[in-house]
Design a protein around this motif. Structure first.
Motif, mmCIF file in Angstrom:
data_model
loop_
_atom_site.group_PDB
_atom_site.id
_atom_site.type_symbol
_atom_site.label_atom_id
_atom_site.label_comp_id
_atom_site.label_asym_id
_atom_site.label_seq_id
_atom_site.Cartn_x
_atom_site.Cartn_y
_atom_site.Cartn_z
ATOM 1 N N ARG A 1 -15.425 4.397 4.857
ATOM 2 C CA ARG A 1 -16.492 3.566 4.298
ATOM 3 C C ARG A 1 -17.825 3.804 4.982
ATOM 4 O O ARG A 1 -18.879 3.612 4.390
ATOM 5 C CB ARG A 1 -16.091 2.105 4.393
ATOM 6 N N TRP B 1 -10.421 8.597 1.175
ATOM 7 C CA TRP B 1 -10.110 7.241 1.615
ATOM 8 C C TRP B 1 -9.098 6.593 0.679
ATOM 9 O O TRP B 1 -9.109 6.833 -0.527
ATOM 10 C CB TRP B 1 -11.375 6.387 1.624
ATOM 11 N N ARG B 2 -8.248 5.753 1.237
ATOM 12 C CA ARG B 2 -7.393 4.857 0.459
ATOM 13 C C ARG B 2 -7.014 3.689 1.343
ATOM 14 O O ARG B 2 -7.044 3.788 2.567
ATOM 15 C CB ARG B 2 -6.162 5.580 -0.086
ATOM 16 N N ASP B 3 -6.683 2.573 0.728
ATOM 17 C CA ASP B 3 -6.268 1.394 1.482
ATOM 18 C C ASP B 3 -4.936 1.657 2.169
ATOM 19 O O ASP B 3 -4.162 2.525 1.754
ATOM 20 C CB ASP B 3 -6.150 0.185 0.557
ATOM 21 N N GLY B 4 -4.652 0.881 3.211
ATOM 22 C CA GLY B 4 -3.418 1.060 3.954
ATOM 23 C C GLY B 4 -3.512 2.278 4.852
ATOM 24 O O GLY B 4 -4.593 2.672 5.272
ATOM 25 N N ASP B 5 -2.370 2.877 5.150
ATOM 26 C CA ASP B 5 -2.358 4.083 5.957
ATOM 27 C C ASP B 5 -3.008 5.206 5.162
ATOM 28 O O ASP B 5 -2.577 5.498 4.052
ATOM 29 C CB ASP B 5 -0.927 4.497 6.333
ATOM 30 N N VAL B 6 -4.026 5.828 5.745
ATOM 31 C CA VAL B 6 -4.702 6.926 5.054
ATOM 32 C C VAL B 6 -3.738 8.085 4.871
ATOM 33 O O VAL B 6 -3.720 8.746 3.837
ATOM 34 C CB VAL B 6 -5.976 7.368 5.806
ATOM 35 N N ASP C 1 0.829 -1.208 0.000
ATOM 36 C CA ASP C 1 0.000 0.000 0.000
ATOM 37 C C ASP C 1 0.861 1.255 0.000
ATOM 38 O O ASP C 1 0.549 2.226 -0.697
ATOM 39 C CB ASP C 1 -0.954 0.022 1.201
ATOM 40 N N ASP D 1 1.984 1.729 -3.480
ATOM 41 C CA ASP D 1 0.873 2.198 -4.305
ATOM 42 C C ASP D 1 0.620 3.690 -4.084
ATOM 43 O O ASP D 1 0.357 4.426 -5.037
ATOM 44 C CB ASP D 1 -0.388 1.389 -3.993
ATOM 45 N N HIS D 2 0.727 4.152 -2.850
ATOM 46 C CA HIS D 2 0.515 5.567 -2.529
ATOM 47 C C HIS D 2 1.572 6.459 -3.186
ATOM 48 O O HIS D 2 1.331 7.650 -3.402
ATOM 49 C CB HIS D 2 0.545 5.794 -1.019
#
Length: 181
Positions: A141, A175-180, A37, A40-41
């Motif tokens: 979410r 929002w995003r997966d992993g650490d926001v 993640d 990805d960020h």
């Protein structure tokens, strides 16, 4: 050995080999605390890195995010994956990377934001980044969720000539997966 040279490029301009080299560098620099993640960020924006004949010395990237403050949505430049090789710290390489990323923020976004580790906070403060004094939240979410652990470590910096949001209220990040953050 060659002099350190600063480079910038959008993710799409980097070859698979260059991306592999950057990811390996970040995994080493963050001593294994760098997840899928986190990687990805780091992608989808502008990368700045410094290298010499020995390889990568420093890296950072800035990506677009959305932040809501007092009912207004801002397009911001969010700084990710800033690291300097352990044996080359305190030479100004992180400052070179940040200067390049700040130029992107100045030219493309309402303001910049980042989440600073205790080790990195001094670099950002010296460069004029300010701790956000209000609350931090995410549009999760199930609605807006406060992130009290991010308060005190989230820094912002106005883009050239832009006015920062009033230093009150809550910054609500996308929002995003992993650490926001």
């Amino acid at each position: 050995m060659t002099e350190p040279t600063l480079h910038t490029a959008h993710t799409y301009r980097l070859t698979p080999a260059a991306l592999d080299e950057i990811r390996t560098f970040l995994e080493t620099a963050f001593e294994g605390d760098f997840s899928d993640d986190d990687w990805d960020h780091s992608l989808g924006g502008i990368h700045a890195w410094v290298r010499d004949g020995s390889g990568l010395l420093a890296h950072g990237s800035v990506v677009q995010r959305r932040v809501v403050h007092e009912g207004r949505s801002y397009r911001i430049g969010y700084v990710e994956s800033v690291a300097v090789r352990a044996d080359r710290r305190r030479e100004g390489l992180g400052g070179q990377v940040m200067a390049a990323l700040e130029q992107v923020v100045d030219g493309a976004y309402a303001f910049g934001a980042l989440s600073a580790s205790a080790a990195g906070a001094a670099l950002y403060a010296r460069r004029g980044w300010q701790v956000w004094p209000g609350r931090i939240a995410v549009q999760g979410r199930n609605g807006v969720e406060r992130l009290p652990d991010e308060e005190g470590s989230t820094y912002i910096r106005g883009a050239a000539g832009a006015v920062l949001p009033p230093a009150s209220g809550t910054l609500i990040f996308d929002w995003r997966d992993g650490d926001v953050l």
